[in-house]
Design a protein around this motif. Structure first.
Motif, PDB file in Angstrom:
ATOM      1  N   GLU A   6       0.842  -1.195   0.000  1.00 20.05           N
ATOM      2  CA  GLU A   6       0.000   0.000   0.000  1.00 20.05           C
ATOM      3  C   GLU A   6       0.872   1.238   0.000  1.00 20.05           C
ATOM      4  O   GLU A   6       1.774   1.381   0.830  1.00 20.05           O
ATOM      5  N   MET A   7       0.600   2.141  -0.929  1.00 21.86           N
ATOM      6  CA  MET A   7       1.318   3.407  -0.966  1.00 21.86           C
ATOM      7  C   MET A   7       0.606   4.394  -0.046  1.00 21.86           C
ATOM      8  O   MET A   7      -0.593   4.627  -0.179  1.00 21.86           O
ATOM      9  N   VAL A   8       1.340   4.981   0.876  1.00 22.41           N
ATOM     10  CA  VAL A   8       0.755   5.897   1.854  1.00 22.41           C
ATOM     11  C   VAL A   8       1.295   7.301   1.599  1.00 22.41           C
ATOM     12  O   VAL A   8       2.501   7.518   1.573  1.00 22.41           O
ATOM     13  N   ARG A   9       0.366   8.250   1.434  1.00 20.02           N
ATOM     14  CA  ARG A   9       0.756   9.652   1.274  1.00 20.02           C
ATOM     15  C   ARG A   9       0.064  10.469   2.357  1.00 20.02           C
ATOM     16  O   ARG A   9      -1.131  10.299   2.606  1.00 20.02           O
ATOM     17  N   PRO A  10       0.792  11.374   3.011  1.00 16.16           N
ATOM     18  CA  PRO A  10       0.172  12.201   4.060  1.00 16.16           C
ATOM     19  C   PRO A  10      -0.943  13.079   3.497  1.00 16.16           C
ATOM     20  O   PRO A  10      -1.013  13.329   2.289  1.00 16.16           O
ATOM     21  N   ASN A  11      -1.813  13.566   4.390  1.00 17.36           N
ATOM     22  CA  ASN A  11      -2.785  14.577   3.995  1.00 17.36           C
ATOM     23  C   ASN A  11      -2.032  15.803   3.479  1.00 17.36           C
ATOM     24  O   ASN A  11      -0.869  16.023   3.832  1.00 17.36           O
ATOM     25  N   GLU A  12      -2.684  16.621   2.703  1.00 11.43           N
ATOM     26  CA  GLU A  12      -2.002  17.745   2.073  1.00 11.43           C
ATOM     27  C   GLU A  12      -1.531  18.796   3.071  1.00 11.43           C
ATOM     28  O   GLU A  12      -0.528  19.468   2.831  1.00 11.43           O
ATOM     29  N   ASP A  13      -2.227  18.953   4.188  1.00  7.44           N
ATOM     30  CA  ASP A  13      -1.947  20.052   5.096  1.00  7.44           C
ATOM     31  C   ASP A  13      -1.308  19.639   6.414  1.00  7.44           C
ATOM     32  O   ASP A  13      -1.054  20.475   7.284  1.00  7.44           O
ATOM     33  N   ILE A  14      -1.034  18.350   6.590  1.00 13.28           N
ATOM     34  CA  ILE A  14      -0.378  17.867   7.803  1.00 13.28           C
ATOM     35  C   ILE A  14       0.609  16.765   7.417  1.00 13.28           C
ATOM     36  O   ILE A  14       0.418  16.095   6.390  1.00 13.28           O
ATOM     37  N   PRO A  15       1.668  16.541   8.209  1.00 14.10           N
ATOM     38  CA  PRO A  15       2.732  15.596   7.812  1.00 14.10           C
ATOM     39  C   PRO A  15       2.440  14.144   8.167  1.00 14.10           C
ATOM     40  O   PRO A  15       3.347  13.382   8.450  1.00 14.10           O
ATOM     41  N   PHE A  16       1.174  13.760   8.176  1.00 14.56           N
ATOM     42  CA  PHE A  16       0.770  12.374   8.406  1.00 14.56           C
ATOM     43  C   PHE A  16      -0.604  12.196   7.772  1.00 14.56           C
ATOM     44  O   PHE A  16      -1.204  13.168   7.281  1.00 14.56           O
TER      45      PHE A  16
END
Length: 272
Positions: A6-16
């Motif tokens: 699974e590729m995990v990308r943080p939310n756009e406005d927070i670093p997680f």
């Protein structure tokens, strides 16, 4: 045995990454998969059952499951539930790695349940209410949670077998992380294998075994993900987006996009 990566990308406005569990309506199974991020499932209502290394961990309301980096796991949600999921980049804990460049947390959710559950609930409320300065407040709550993880849940003594198992997937995680950072460049299998000192055949087998996908499909998924983001956020032409995402031309982008989503990028953009 093949496991999906699974590729995990943080939310756009927070670093997680913070979100509501996609299996909230019940009758849901997430098959065995793995990712580099640390993941926490906080169950507030309903029930969930996790499988890690073929051992089952049932959750009741008020409990959470912590999944370590590169830990193969599956999730079963038989009924409707209210679950908040937090995915934390592994680099957050870099200063707390062991000598083997490794970090491992206990699966026991009974050490500091109430405090962890309260923090995750507060984080989600802060994030969804989006009052002035919410980004700062939710990150302050996040770092309090990280403090609890490294002081209460981190295991400083880990069996050699656990370390070896983690390192198997660490090797591929390093490759996939490099791909995510350099997706717009020429990432042929041969060039990537040379960068990491593998033979193309070995790297190809590694992808098939541990991601449930071949190298080309995995790379296309990364590029399409960025293409979708640019279609949603910019007015760039499809040709420009294709080029920025590493596709040789717009036709290659359209072909890969249709194979994944069943429609052309132009159709997606009209419907968005």
């Amino acid at each position: 045995m093949e496991y999906a990566h699974e590729m995990v990308r943080p939310n756009e406005d927070i670093p997680f990454k913070l979100f509501v569990f996609e299996g909230r309506d019940g009758n849901y199974i997430r098959q065995k998969h793995w990712h580099r991020s640390i993941e926490i499932f906080a169950l507030f209502e309903g029930e969930l059952t996790f499988s890690l290394h073929d051992r089952e961990y049932p959750l009741r309301p008020g409990e959470f499951m912590l999944v370590n980096s590169n830990e193969v796991h599956s999730v079963f949600a038989p009924r409707a539930n209210r679950t908040i999921v937090l995915q934390i980049p592994l680099s957050t804990f870099e200063n707390y790695y062991t000598d083997e460049r490794f970090i491992y947390f206990s699966h026991s959710s009974r050490l500091q349940d109430e405090e962890v559950m309260r923090l995750i609930g507060d984080m989600y409320r802060t994030y969804t209410e989006r009052a002035c300065g919410y980004e700062l407040k939710v990150q302050s709550q996040f770092y309090m949670l990280v403090y609890l993880l490294v002081t209460k849940y981190r295991k400083t003594e880990v069996s050699p077998e656990v370390v070896r198992r983690g390192k198997k997937l660490n090797r591929l995680s390093a490759v996939t992380e490099y791909m995510r950072k350099n997706y717009s460049r020429d990432l042929s299998l041969e060039n990537l294998a040379r960068t990491f000192g593998y033979s193309p055949a070995y790297l190809s087998r590694m992808f098939r075994r541990y991601t449930g996908s071949n190298y080309k499909a995995y790379l296309d998924d990364i590029r399409i993900e960025h293409g979708v983001e640019q279609m949603e956020r910019t007015d760039l032409s499809l040709g420009e987006i294709a080029s920025r995402c590493g596709f040789p031309n717009s036709k290659a982008f359209a072909r890969a996009f249709k194979e994944k989503y069943g429609m052309l990028p132009s159709q997606f953009r009209r419907e968005d």
